[in-house]
Design a protein around this motif. Structure first.
Motif, PDB file in Angstrom:
ATOM      1  N   GLY A  44     -27.252 -31.682  53.663  1.00 17.73           N
ATOM      2  CA  GLY A  44     -27.033 -32.443  54.883  1.00 17.73           C
ATOM      3  C   GLY A  44     -25.889 -31.967  55.744  1.00 17.73           C
ATOM      4  N   VAL A  45     -25.378 -30.764  55.466  1.00 17.06           N
ATOM      5  CA  VAL A  45     -24.254 -30.218  56.223  1.00 17.06           C
ATOM      6  C   VAL A  45     -24.551 -28.765  56.584  1.00 17.06           C
ATOM      7  N   ARG A  46     -24.316 -28.416  57.840  1.00 13.35           N
ATOM      8  CA  ARG A  46     -24.475 -27.030  58.278  1.00 13.35           C
ATOM      9  C   ARG A  46     -23.193 -26.571  58.981  1.00 13.35           C
ATOM     10  N   LEU A  47     -22.705 -25.400  58.606  1.00 16.05           N
ATOM     11  CA  LEU A  47     -21.540 -24.791  59.231  1.00 16.05           C
ATOM     12  C   LEU A  47     -21.961 -23.515  59.930  1.00 16.05           C
ATOM     13  N   THR A  48     -21.672 -23.417  61.218  1.00 14.03           N
ATOM     14  CA  THR A  48     -21.866 -22.183  61.965  1.00 14.03           C
ATOM     15  C   THR A  48     -20.543 -21.798  62.602  1.00 14.03           C
ATOM     16  N   VAL A  49     -20.354 -20.508  62.799  1.00 17.36           N
ATOM     17  CA  VAL A  49     -19.100 -19.996  63.360  1.00 17.36           C
ATOM     18  C   VAL A  49     -19.419 -19.061  64.509  1.00 17.36           C
ATOM     19  N   ASP A  50     -18.815 -19.310  65.643  1.00 13.41           N
ATOM     20  CA  ASP A  50     -18.944 -18.458  66.822  1.00 13.41           C
ATOM     21  C   ASP A  50     -17.537 -18.044  67.234  1.00 13.41           C
ATOM     22  N   GLU A  51     -17.088 -16.915  66.697  1.00 14.63           N
ATOM     23  CA  GLU A  51     -15.745 -16.405  66.932  1.00 14.63           C
ATOM     24  C   GLU A  51     -14.703 -17.440  66.502  1.00 14.63           C
ATOM     25  N   ALA A  52     -13.927 -18.002  67.424  1.00 17.86           N
ATOM     26  CA  ALA A  52     -12.835 -18.896  67.037  1.00 17.86           C
ATOM     27  C   ALA A  52     -13.261 -20.352  66.929  1.00 17.86           C
ATOM     28  N   VAL A  53     -14.531 -20.657  67.186  1.00 19.49           N
ATOM     29  CA  VAL A  53     -15.016 -22.036  67.143  1.00 19.49           C
ATOM     30  C   VAL A  53     -16.049 -22.186  66.035  1.00 19.49           C
ATOM     31  N   ALA A  54     -15.802 -23.128  65.133  1.00 19.68           N
ATOM     32  CA  ALA A  54     -16.776 -23.480  64.100  1.00 19.68           C
ATOM     33  C   ALA A  54     -17.409 -24.812  64.460  1.00 19.68           C
ATOM     34  N   THR A  55     -18.692 -24.943  64.156  1.00 22.20           N
ATOM     35  CA  THR A  55     -19.400 -26.209  64.366  1.00 22.20           C
ATOM     36  C   THR A  55     -19.927 -26.695  63.023  1.00 22.20           C
ATOM     37  N   VAL A  85     -12.585 -26.632  65.257  1.00 21.88           N
ATOM     38  CA  VAL A  85     -13.771 -27.067  64.525  1.00 21.88           C
ATOM     39  C   VAL A  85     -14.357 -28.273  65.241  1.00 21.88           C
ATOM     40  N   VAL A  86     -15.629 -28.178  65.609  1.00 25.38           N
ATOM     41  CA  VAL A  86     -16.351 -29.286  66.236  1.00 25.38           C
ATOM     42  C   VAL A  86     -17.265 -29.913  65.194  1.00 25.38           C
ATOM     43  N   LEU A  87     -17.133 -31.204  65.000  1.00 21.22           N
ATOM     44  CA  LEU A  87     -17.971 -31.956  64.055  1.00 21.22           C
ATOM     45  C   LEU A  87     -18.944 -32.806  64.845  1.00 21.22           C
ATOM     46  N   ARG A  88     -20.226 -32.678  64.529  1.00 23.53           N
ATOM     47  CA  ARG A  88     -21.259 -33.422  65.258  1.00 23.53           C
ATOM     48  C   ARG A  88     -22.349 -33.862  64.293  1.00 23.53           C
ATOM     49  N   GLY A  89     -23.182 -34.786  64.741  1.00 27.36           N
ATOM     50  CA  GLY A  89     -24.302 -35.246  63.939  1.00 27.36           C
ATOM     51  C   GLY A  89     -25.596 -35.094  64.710  1.00 27.36           C
ATOM     52  N   GLU A  90     -26.627 -34.600  64.044  1.00 23.11           N
ATOM     53  CA  GLU A  90     -27.921 -34.509  64.692  1.00 23.11           C
ATOM     54  C   GLU A  90     -28.548 -35.892  64.829  1.00 23.11           C
ATOM     55  N   GLY A  91     -29.404 -36.031  65.828  1.00 22.36           N
ATOM     56  CA  GLY A  91     -30.115 -37.290  66.013  1.00 22.36           C
ATOM     57  C   GLY A  91     -29.355 -38.282  66.863  1.00 22.36           C
ATOM     58  N   LYS A  92     -29.715 -39.531  66.718  1.00 18.04           N
ATOM     59  CA  LYS A  92     -29.184 -40.571  67.590  1.00 18.04           C
ATOM     60  C   LYS A  92     -27.880 -41.179  67.103  1.00 18.04           C
ATOM     61  N   SER A  93     -27.483 -40.896  65.876  1.00 17.05           N
ATOM     62  CA  SER A  93     -26.247 -41.458  65.328  1.00 17.05           C
ATOM     63  C   SER A  93     -25.378 -40.353  64.751  1.00 17.05           C
ATOM     64  N   PHE A  94     -24.086 -40.472  64.973  1.00 15.40           N
ATOM     65  CA  PHE A  94     -23.130 -39.557  64.355  1.00 15.40           C
ATOM     66  C   PHE A  94     -23.183 -39.712  62.839  1.00 15.40           C
ATOM     67  N   SER A  95     -22.955 -40.919  62.354  1.00 14.50           N
ATOM     68  CA  SER A  95     -23.142 -41.244  60.932  1.00 14.50           C
ATOM     69  C   SER A  95     -23.054 -42.749  60.769  1.00 14.50           C
ATOM     70  N   ALA A  96     -24.113 -43.321  60.198  1.00 16.25           N
ATOM     71  CA  ALA A  96     -24.194 -44.780  60.049  1.00 16.25           C
ATOM     72  C   ALA A  96     -23.570 -45.274  58.763  1.00 16.25           C
ATOM     73  N   GLY A  97     -22.795 -44.439  58.073  1.00 15.58           N
ATOM     74  CA  GLY A  97     -22.058 -44.904  56.914  1.00 15.58           C
ATOM     75  C   GLY A  97     -22.625 -44.403  55.605  1.00 15.58           C
ATOM     76  N   LEU A  98     -22.191 -45.019  54.541  1.00 13.71           N
ATOM     77  CA  LEU A  98     -22.604 -44.628  53.201  1.00 13.71           C
ATOM     78  C   LEU A  98     -24.059 -45.011  52.951  1.00 13.71           C
ATOM     79  N   ASP A  99     -24.805 -44.100  52.362  1.00 12.89           N
ATOM     80  CA  ASP A  99     -26.182 -44.385  51.975  1.00 12.89           C
ATOM     81  C   ASP A  99     -26.182 -45.564  51.002  1.00 12.89           C
ATOM     82  N   ARG A 100     -26.966 -46.580  51.295  1.00 12.29           N
ATOM     83  CA  ARG A 100     -26.978 -47.808  50.489  1.00 12.29           C
ATOM     84  C   ARG A 100     -27.413 -47.558  49.045  1.00 12.29           C
ATOM     85  N   GLN A 101     -28.042 -46.429  48.782  1.00 13.71           N
ATOM     86  CA  GLN A 101     -28.460 -46.115  47.421  1.00 13.71           C
ATOM     87  C   GLN A 101     -27.273 -46.046  46.461  1.00 13.71           C
ATOM     88  N   ALA A 102     -26.073 -45.781  47.004  1.00 14.25           N
ATOM     89  CA  ALA A 102     -24.877 -45.702  46.160  1.00 14.25           C
ATOM     90  C   ALA A 102     -24.605 -47.013  45.440  1.00 14.25           C
TER      91      ALA A 102
END
Length: 278
Positions: free
Chosen positions: A27-38, A72-89
């Motif tokens: 569930g995490v992807r890191l890409t690097v474009d010179e001095a900026v990581a996403t 470093v830019v942190l982003r989330g795909e889709g309509k929500s950045f992150s809705a919290g802990l997965d309730r399965q925990a």
């Protein structure tokens, strides 16, 4: 821990990466474009709900981040950045290959403490001195999602962003390093009110009280984060590192000690500019 994910609405469009991923798993992807990581949270179908395996992937991102990266830019795909802990925990089964949180709670104190400390590692490296981190937040940033946004140095929010610290409402506390930056940003009284009520802080209020540095229309979020990254890269790296260290230490230092820290930092910069080594 953090508030559970409350559902899985339809995901929105994702932004295609222009570089090959350095890391892409759990569930995490890191890409690097010179001095900026996403760093992108990629489980849009579950509103980027978080889990221990995702936290380990985020910790690994901090370990493998190239030394050339300044922002470093942190982003989330889709309509929500992150809705919290997965309730399965919170189910007796927990996650595959992981002890459930209920089992951890029934176990040894040291084991429980070590587990939470490991989870916190995913949230601690974003403020390290050699980078500036930006959270680009859209939709929900709840519980662990809110704390992940708070882990970053700066936050750019879409106009639909909603922040909430739901842990207290669930009989828990925010434990993923979010309390310190929240109090630093909005003050003790407002932080207590936000946490104890669990209410939603909308984007406009977030900007007004200092949680968000900037609020933009949703379709401009990624561009705004990249523009901010470019602005941060305009200054020499060593000057940004020294300035960040001064500002991070300012609250904890007495006035005279901060003056001494400023003098020492400026002396280092002047000697560097004059070509004089240590």
């Amino acid at each position: 821990m953090a508030s559970p994910d409350s559902g899985s609405p339809e995901s929105g469009p994702s932004v295609a990466s222009t570089t090959a991923p350095v890391l892409d798993r759990d569930g995490v992807r890191l890409t690097v474009d010179e001095a900026v990581a996403t760093v992108t949270l990629t489980n849009a179908a579950k509103r980027n709900a978080q889990s221990p395996v995702l936290w380990r992937a985020l910790t690994e991102v901090g370990r493998v981040l190239p030394g050339s990266v300044r922002v470093v830019v942190l982003r989330g795909e889709g309509k929500s950045f992150s809705a919290g802990l997965d309730r399965q925990a919170f189910t007796p089964e927990g996650f595959d290959g992981e002890p459930s949180f209920l089992d951890l709670a029934r176990g040894d104190d040291d084991v429980l403490d070590a587990a939470i400390a490991e989870y916190q590692d995913a949230f601690t490296w974003w403020r390290r001195g050699d980078i500036v981190s930006i959270a680009a937040v859209q939709g929900h940033a709840i519980g662990a999602g809110f704390q992940l946004a708070l882990a970053c140095d700066l936050r750019v929010a879409a106009d639909d962003a909603q922040f909430a610290m739901r842990e207290t409402s669930l009989g828990l506390v925010p434990d993923l390093t979010g309390t310190h930056p929240l109090v630093s940003l909005v003050g003790y009284a407002r932080a207590l009110e936000i946490c104890a009520t669990g209410r939603f802080v909308q984007a406009a209020e977030a900007e007004r009280v200092g949680l968000a540095n900037l609020v933009v229309p949703g379709d401009q979020l990624d561009a705004a984060a990249q523009d901010l990254a470019a602005a941060l890269l305009a200054a020499p790296r060593a000057a940004v590192i020294e300035t960040k260290a001064l500002l991070q230490g300012a609250v904890g230092r007495p006035y005279e000690e901060q003056r001494r820290a400023e003098r020492a930092a400026q002396a280092r910069r002047l000697r560097d500019l004059a070509g004089i080594g240590d």
